[in-house]
Design a protein around this motif. Structure first.
Motif, PDB file in Angstrom:
ATOM      1  N   THR A   1       0.678  -1.166  -0.021  1.00  0.00           N
ATOM      2  CA  THR A   1       0.042   0.110  -0.040  1.00  0.00           C
ATOM      3  C   THR A   1       0.872   1.345  -0.100  1.00  0.00           C
ATOM      4  O   THR A   1       1.901   1.315   0.735  1.00  0.00           O
TER       5      THR A   1
ATOM      6  N   TYR B   1       1.442   5.476   0.182  1.00  0.00           N
ATOM      7  CA  TYR B   1       0.742   6.723   0.599  1.00  0.00           C
ATOM      8  C   TYR B   1       1.593   7.876   0.159  1.00  0.00           C
ATOM      9  O   TYR B   1       2.716   7.705   0.040  1.00  0.00           O
ATOM     10  N   ASP B   2       0.935   8.875  -0.311  1.00  0.00           N
ATOM     11  CA  ASP B   2       1.980  10.060  -0.692  1.00  0.00           C
ATOM     12  C   ASP B   2       1.434  11.476   0.341  1.00  0.00           C
ATOM     13  O   ASP B   2       0.339  11.425   0.731  1.00  0.00           O
TER      14      ASP B   2
ATOM     15  N   SER C   1       5.602   3.562   1.918  1.00  0.00           N
ATOM     16  CA  SER C   1       5.007   2.370   2.278  1.00  0.00           C
ATOM     17  C   SER C   1       5.564   1.856   3.532  1.00  0.00           C
ATOM     18  O   SER C   1       6.846   1.858   3.789  1.00  0.00           O
TER      19      SER C   1
END
Length: 131
Positions: free
Chosen positions: A2, A4-5, A13
């Motif tokens: 997964t 995320y930014d 991640s």
């Protein structure tokens, strides 16, 4: 995995690599580490535009410490440069104790128009994109 930014220039991640991907007993195979670094680098261009796919054209990996299997890792990509066609990212895998295990400098190029998937391609790729 997964991803995320931060909405700007970093993708992160958290991942634990299973024993299936060991090269040497108890140690993650270097090719798996390179694949993870390559994958997170490609997400840099997607921060601003989820259809702006880029692919790696050069991946320079430095292995600094062995990465144990079944250990939580923190994986980060930082945008160093991004233009209309080209990009560059620095990507790192950190161990649970925050020690830098491996890093890559990645040069990216935007996919040619004829290779792009039109519309919302997340389902085609098996991705879930949260709003």
């Amino acid at each position: 995995m997964t991803f995320y930014d931060n909405g700007d220039d970093v993708v992160e991640s958290h991942y634990t690599i299973p024993a299936l991907f060991q090269g040497y007993p108890g140690i993650v195979h270097g090719g798996v580490q390179a694949s993870i670094l390559d994958e997170i680098a490609g997400r840099i261009s997607l921060i601003a535009d989820t259809h702006a796919f880029m692919m790696s054209v050069r991946l320079d990996v430095k292995y600094r410490h062995p990465v144990p299997i079944e250990e939580p890792l923190h994986i980060i990509a930082r945008r160093k440069y991004l233009s209309g066609r080209y990009g560059q990212a620095q990507c790192m895998i950190y161990l649970a104790d925050s020690k830098l295990a491996s890093e890559a400098f990645v040069k990216l190029v935007r996919l040619p128009e004829e290779a792009r998937i039109s519309g919302d391609s997340s389902h085609v790729l098996g991705w879930r994109v949260d709003p």
